[in-house]
Write an enzyme that holds these catalytic residues in place. Structure first.
Site, mmCIF file in Angstrom:
data_model
loop_
_atom_site.group_PDB
_atom_site.id
_atom_site.type_symbol
_atom_site.label_atom_id
_atom_site.label_comp_id
_atom_site.label_asym_id
_atom_site.label_seq_id
_atom_site.Cartn_x
_atom_site.Cartn_y
_atom_site.Cartn_z
ATOM 1 N N HIS A 34 0.794 -1.239 -0.124
ATOM 2 C CA HIS A 34 -0.002 0.000 0.118
ATOM 3 C C HIS A 34 0.911 1.336 -0.012
ATOM 4 C CE1 HIS A 34 -3.411 -2.356 1.997
ATOM 5 N NE2 HIS A 34 -2.171 -3.071 2.409
ATOM 6 N N TYR A 35 0.359 2.353 -0.239
ATOM 7 C CA TYR A 35 0.864 3.502 0.306
ATOM 8 C C TYR A 35 -0.050 4.330 1.092
ATOM 9 C CZ TYR A 35 -1.984 6.137 -3.292
ATOM 10 O OH TYR A 35 -3.073 6.730 -4.144
ATOM 11 N N THR A 36 0.499 5.184 2.002
ATOM 12 C CA THR A 36 0.015 5.657 3.195
ATOM 13 C C THR A 36 -1.345 6.927 2.496
ATOM 14 O OG1 THR A 36 1.569 7.135 3.545
ATOM 15 C CG2 THR A 36 1.375 5.120 4.657
ATOM 16 N N GLU A 99 2.458 -0.934 4.618
ATOM 17 C CA GLU A 99 2.128 0.385 4.269
ATOM 18 C C GLU A 99 3.427 1.246 4.094
ATOM 19 O OE1 GLU A 99 -0.657 2.292 3.818
ATOM 20 O OE2 GLU A 99 -2.430 1.109 4.641
ATOM 21 N N HIS A 141 -2.493 -3.202 -3.280
ATOM 22 C CA HIS A 141 -3.786 -3.003 -2.767
ATOM 23 C C HIS A 141 -4.811 -2.835 -3.955
ATOM 24 C CE1 HIS A 141 -6.605 -0.824 0.603
ATOM 25 N NE2 HIS A 141 -7.082 -1.999 0.195
ATOM 26 N N ASP A 151 -3.806 2.270 -4.595
ATOM 27 C CA ASP A 151 -2.329 2.082 -4.215
ATOM 28 C C ASP A 151 -1.772 0.775 -4.303
ATOM 29 O OD1 ASP A 151 -4.442 1.553 -2.150
ATOM 30 O OD2 ASP A 151 -2.839 1.368 -0.934
#
Length: 254
Positions: A34-36, A99, A141, A151
């Site tokens: 994921h990215y935040t 993340e 994700h 993401d």
């Protein structure tokens, strides 16, 4: 008091209360990146550890390469939400989530620093080795929740990860002209496309109709495997790249 010892060497521990047991006796056989999508890494870390957020992740990788573990790998973190892969729902119960601190769309999709990607590679390799996670089950994700999540995005360097032994990736076919499939089309070519996407793992109905779900899945596929143009149109490059991926899986199994 941290509550447990870090499972990846060098990681810090900050316990999140947002976790539970994996359901149906599942064990992790999938890694989700994921990215935040938040302004700072600290804000993301605080949110993932706040009871009211009802979200968490097993790991967070900061921009400077610092790794924080928040949930034991054997436990079910709340990182993926609604989605599926290979027709199996409850992604949280069969996956480990990482993340990666990055602002995403709120700052124009900034690049991921090299030191951060090096840390992601080392962490991912460690997790995949310990849990015997197959390369093709290292996913975005957006792969497990197409249309709902984007993401870690088309700027995430999947090719760099693959070159370092993480994930399944092939050289994408060059974007060029030619026959394509798009929203509203019907027929056997659409059914064949849907069948190939489903065979790879994406969740969609094989109905021969290029509907919104099919478009969302094509976008998710492009975002991960053919990021040069993410438009939800199954052009020749997209279909050829999908063929290459499926062929590479067959070759690996033979």
């Amino acid at each position: 008091m941290s509550g447990f010892a870090a499972e990846h060497r060098g990681a810090e521990v900050r316990l999140s209360p947002n976790f539970g047991p994996r359901r149906n006796a599942m064990t992790p056989d999938c890694l989700i990146l994921h990215y935040t999508g938040m302004e700072t890494g600290l804000a993301a870390e605080n949110w993932l550890c706040a009871p009211e957020s009802e979200v968490s992740s097993h790991y967070l990788v900061h921009e400077d390469g610092r790794i924080v573990q928040m949930v034991r790998e054997s436990d079910r973190a709340w990182h993926a939400g609604k989605g599926s892969w290979k027709d199996v729902p409850d992604v949280n119960s069969f996956s480990i989530g990482i993340e990666i601190v990055n602002c995403g769309p709120i700052a124009g999709f900034p690049p991921f620093p090299d030191v951060q990607i090096e840390a992601v590679v080392a962490l991912s390799r460690d997790i995949c080795d310990r849990w015997s996670i197959a390369p093709e089950r290292v996913l975005a994700h957006s792969d497990v929740a197409p249309g709902r999540k984007i993401d870690p995005g088309e700027r995430f360097p999947w090719a760099v990860l693959a070159a370092n032994g993480v994930g399944h990736f092939v050289e994408p076919a060059a974007v060029r002209g030619g026959r394509f499939l798009a929203m509203g089309e019907r027929g056997q070519p659409v059914e064949a496309l849907q069948s190939m996407l489903s065979l790879y793992g994406y969740g969609l109905e094989i109905n021969g109709f290029f509907d919104q779900t099919t478009r969302d899945v094509v976008e998710a596929f492009q975002r991960h495997f053919r990021p040069a143009l993410v438009d939800g149109v199954a052009d020749q490059s997209t279909i050829e790249t999908l063929h290459r991926l499926l062929s590479a899986l067959v070759s690996a199994d033979s």
